[in-house]
Design a protein around this motif. Structure first.
Motif, PDB file in Angstrom:
ATOM      1  N   ALA A  72     -11.702   2.624  -0.148  1.00 56.65           N
ATOM      2  CA  ALA A  72     -10.331   2.401   0.319  1.00 56.65           C
ATOM      3  C   ALA A  72      -9.418   3.543  -0.107  1.00 56.65           C
ATOM      4  CB  ALA A  72      -9.814   1.068  -0.221  1.00 56.65           C
ATOM      5  N   VAL A  73      -9.549   3.979  -1.354  1.00 56.20           N
ATOM      6  CA  VAL A  73      -8.696   5.051  -1.869  1.00 56.20           C
ATOM      7  C   VAL A  73      -8.992   6.367  -1.162  1.00 56.20           C
ATOM      8  CG1 VAL A  73      -8.130   6.417  -3.907  1.00 56.20           C
ATOM      9  CG2 VAL A  73      -8.412   3.949  -4.115  1.00 56.20           C
TER      10      VAL A  73
ATOM     11  N   ALA B 154     -10.441   1.713   8.533  1.00 60.13           N
ATOM     12  CA  ALA B 154     -11.434   1.648   7.460  1.00 60.13           C
ATOM     13  C   ALA B 154     -10.760   1.398   6.115  1.00 60.13           C
ATOM     14  CB  ALA B 154     -12.244   2.944   7.423  1.00 60.13           C
ATOM     15  N   THR B 155      -9.583   2.003   5.913  1.00 58.55           N
ATOM     16  CA  THR B 155      -8.831   1.776   4.672  1.00 58.55           C
ATOM     17  C   THR B 155      -8.474   0.307   4.518  1.00 58.55           C
ATOM     18  OG1 THR B 155      -7.875   4.000   4.774  1.00 58.55           O
ATOM     19  CG2 THR B 155      -6.749   2.381   3.393  1.00 58.55           C
ATOM     20  N   ARG B 156      -7.958  -0.286   5.588  1.00 53.39           N
ATOM     21  CA  ARG B 156      -7.570  -1.692   5.525  1.00 53.39           C
ATOM     22  C   ARG B 156      -8.779  -2.591   5.274  1.00 53.39           C
ATOM     23  NH1 ARG B 156      -4.662   0.488   9.865  1.00 53.39           N
ATOM     24  NH2 ARG B 156      -2.407   0.551   9.525  1.00 53.39           N
ATOM     25  N   ALA B 157      -9.884  -2.279   5.944  1.00 57.74           N
ATOM     26  CA  ALA B 157     -11.090  -3.099   5.784  1.00 57.74           C
ATOM     27  C   ALA B 157     -11.617  -3.016   4.349  1.00 57.74           C
ATOM     28  CB  ALA B 157     -12.161  -2.648   6.771  1.00 57.74           C
ATOM     29  N   ALA B 158     -11.678  -1.803   3.791  1.00 58.02           N
ATOM     30  CA  ALA B 158     -12.190  -1.637   2.424  1.00 58.02           C
ATOM     31  C   ALA B 158     -11.263  -2.289   1.406  1.00 58.02           C
ATOM     32  CB  ALA B 158     -12.368  -0.154   2.110  1.00 58.02           C
ATOM     33  N   THR B 159      -9.959  -2.227   1.653  1.00 62.06           N
ATOM     34  CA  THR B 159      -9.001  -2.886   0.763  1.00 62.06           C
ATOM     35  C   THR B 159      -9.233  -4.390   0.759  1.00 62.06           C
ATOM     36  OG1 THR B 159      -7.341  -1.162   1.134  1.00 62.06           O
ATOM     37  CG2 THR B 159      -6.557  -3.289   0.317  1.00 62.06           C
TER      38      THR B 159
ATOM     39  N   VAL C 136     -12.012  -5.971   1.581  1.00 61.19           N
ATOM     40  CA  VAL C 136     -13.311  -6.254   0.963  1.00 61.19           C
ATOM     41  C   VAL C 136     -13.194  -6.209  -0.556  1.00 61.19           C
ATOM     42  CG1 VAL C 136     -15.650  -5.355   0.624  1.00 61.19           C
ATOM     43  CG2 VAL C 136     -14.691  -5.505   2.926  1.00 61.19           C
ATOM     44  N   THR C 137     -12.445  -5.256  -1.076  1.00 63.47           N
ATOM     45  CA  THR C 137     -12.253  -5.165  -2.528  1.00 63.47           C
ATOM     46  C   THR C 137     -11.656  -6.448  -3.086  1.00 63.47           C
ATOM     47  OG1 THR C 137     -11.898  -2.770  -2.401  1.00 63.47           O
ATOM     48  CG2 THR C 137     -11.136  -3.877  -4.385  1.00 63.47           C
TER      49      THR C 137
ATOM     50  N   LEU D  77     -14.150  -9.487  -2.609  1.00 68.60           N
ATOM     51  CA  LEU D  77     -15.288  -9.400  -3.526  1.00 68.60           C
ATOM     52  C   LEU D  77     -14.875  -9.745  -4.950  1.00 68.60           C
ATOM     53  CD1 LEU D  77     -17.374  -6.229  -2.557  1.00 68.60           C
ATOM     54  CD2 LEU D  77     -18.221  -8.564  -2.816  1.00 68.60           C
ATOM     55  N   ALA D  78     -13.777  -9.157  -5.403  1.00 68.48           N
ATOM     56  CA  ALA D  78     -13.328  -9.405  -6.770  1.00 68.48           C
ATOM     57  C   ALA D  78     -12.988 -10.874  -6.976  1.00 68.48           C
ATOM     58  CB  ALA D  78     -12.131  -8.525  -7.094  1.00 68.48           C
ATOM     59  N   ALA D  79     -12.332 -11.481  -5.985  1.00 72.45           N
ATOM     60  CA  ALA D  79     -11.927 -12.875  -6.110  1.00 72.45           C
ATOM     61  C   ALA D  79     -13.119 -13.819  -6.057  1.00 72.45           C
ATOM     62  CB  ALA D  79     -10.929 -13.226  -5.014  1.00 72.45           C
ATOM     63  N   ALA D  80     -14.099 -13.481  -5.210  1.00 75.98           N
ATOM     64  CA  ALA D  80     -15.229 -14.383  -5.008  1.00 75.98           C
ATOM     65  C   ALA D  80     -16.314 -14.217  -6.067  1.00 75.98           C
ATOM     66  CB  ALA D  80     -15.835 -14.152  -3.622  1.00 75.98           C
ATOM     67  N   ALA D  81     -16.481 -13.005  -6.587  1.00 78.54           N
ATOM     68  CA  ALA D  81     -17.621 -12.736  -7.460  1.00 78.54           C
ATOM     69  C   ALA D  81     -17.256 -12.622  -8.933  1.00 78.54           C
ATOM     70  CB  ALA D  81     -18.320 -11.445  -7.019  1.00 78.54           C
ATOM     71  N   THR D  82     -15.956 -12.579  -9.264  1.00 79.83           N
ATOM     72  CA  THR D  82     -15.578 -12.490 -10.676  1.00 79.83           C
ATOM     73  C   THR D  82     -14.633 -13.652 -10.996  1.00 79.83           C
ATOM     74  OG1 THR D  82     -13.724 -10.965 -10.221  1.00 79.83           O
ATOM     75  CG2 THR D  82     -15.869  -9.980 -10.634  1.00 79.83           C
ATOM     76  N   ASN D  83     -13.652 -13.420 -11.840  1.00 85.08           N
ATOM     77  CA  ASN D  83     -12.683 -14.462 -12.183  1.00 85.08           C
ATOM     78  C   ASN D  83     -11.279 -13.974 -11.857  1.00 85.08           C
ATOM     79  OD1 ASN D  83     -11.697 -12.925 -14.586  1.00 85.08           O
ATOM     80  ND2 ASN D  83     -13.764 -13.374 -15.340  1.00 85.08           N
TER      81      ASN D  83
END
Length: 280
Positions: A51-52, A87-92, A94-95, A98-104
């Motif tokens: 994204a960056v 692509a920037t919006r999509a990767a943002t 996904v980030t 992913l962080a919300a679903a796979a971590t805390n």
């Protein structure tokens, strides 16, 4: 389609993206994440790096075209600015997902904060004296995210976050070196541009040494031999790299070498830190 995919890969800044992702994965393993946790951290960091990188090329498209940057896919016409923006919006997205679903929650908020900080560098802080702050904040948030993603969301060690922030600040000064002349032509006036090439090299070297020193003396207990040996990396690698490349290439080559030296120092630091077993 294959041309567009290749253009997107090149526009993502693949070299630093791969290096930062590798560091995050190695650190996740070093702090005790299980394989699923290592995968979650690594994929989240990879998405944020994409994204960056894409955001950077999207924001800089007009400036890159103005100075004839044929190595930039958008300026060269390999991929459209619209595609990089999407692509920037999509990767943002996904980030964040992913962080919300796979971590805390704490880790997800930290990952989001690091990404927002990096995006703020691309616009509007890149051309201000505060240009170094997003690098410090985003790099500092990386180990914080890795540690917070552990079960129970333990508090990240202050010394680890501080070392990463110092490393990020050093990376900023090194990263800008190849583009100082082009940036001057297009009105970019960040902190490294105000210090100039020599000042930026000195700042990068000092910050890298400070980052490694923090990693050595920060953990509780006496410094390990692995940690003490890591001090040689920022003291030797950047000056040696700059000297060698000064004999074989021009200013642009030296600038790229400076940033690669930062990536190498970061990898060496993390490997020795993990090997010493004194991360958390």
């Amino acid at each position: 389609m294959s041309t567009m995919v290749l253009g997107l890969v090149r526009a993502s800044h693949p070299e630093p993206a791969a290096a930062v992702t590798a560091v995050a994965g190695l650190l996740a393993w070093g702090v005790g994440h299980r394989p699923a946790g290592v995968a979650a951290v690594t994929l989240t960091v990879l998405a944020s790096q994409l994204a960056v990188g894409w955001s950077n090329d999207h924001q800089d498209a007009d400036r890159d075209a103005a100075v004839g940057r044929t190595d930039k896919p958008v300026a060269a016409g390999t991929v459209s600015r619209r595609a990089v923006g999407l692509a920037t919006r999509a990767a943002t997205l996904v980030t964040v997902v992913l962080a919300a679903a796979a971590t805390n929650r704490a880790a997800a908020l930290c990952a989001a904060a690091g990404l927002v900080s990096a995006l703020f560098y691309n616009w509007p802080l890149k051309s201000t004296p505060a240009s170094v702050l997003p690098y410090a904040v985003s790099f500092g948030s990386l180990p914080a995210f890795v540690v917070l993603a552990l079960p129970g969301a333990p508090v990240p060690p202050a010394w680890l976050v501080a070392a990463a922030a110092l490393l990020g600040a050093g990376a900023h000064f090194a990263n800008v070196l190849p583009d100082l002349a082009d940036d001057a032509r297009t009105g970019v006036r960040g902190l490294p541009h105000r210090l100039g090439a020599t000042g930026s090299r000195l700042a990068a070297a000092a910050l890298l040494l400070a980052a490694t020193g923090t990693l050595v003396v920060g953990p509780p207990g006496p410094p390990s031999w692995a940690g003490l040996s890591a001090l040689a990396a920022p003291a030797v690698v950047p000056p040696l790299t700059w000297y060698v490349t000064s004999r074989v290439g021009g200013a642009g080559v030296r600038g790229v070498a400076a940033f690669r030296a930062v990536l190498l120092v970061a990898l060496i630091d993390v490997v020795l830190l993990v090997a010493s077993g004194r991360v958390v």
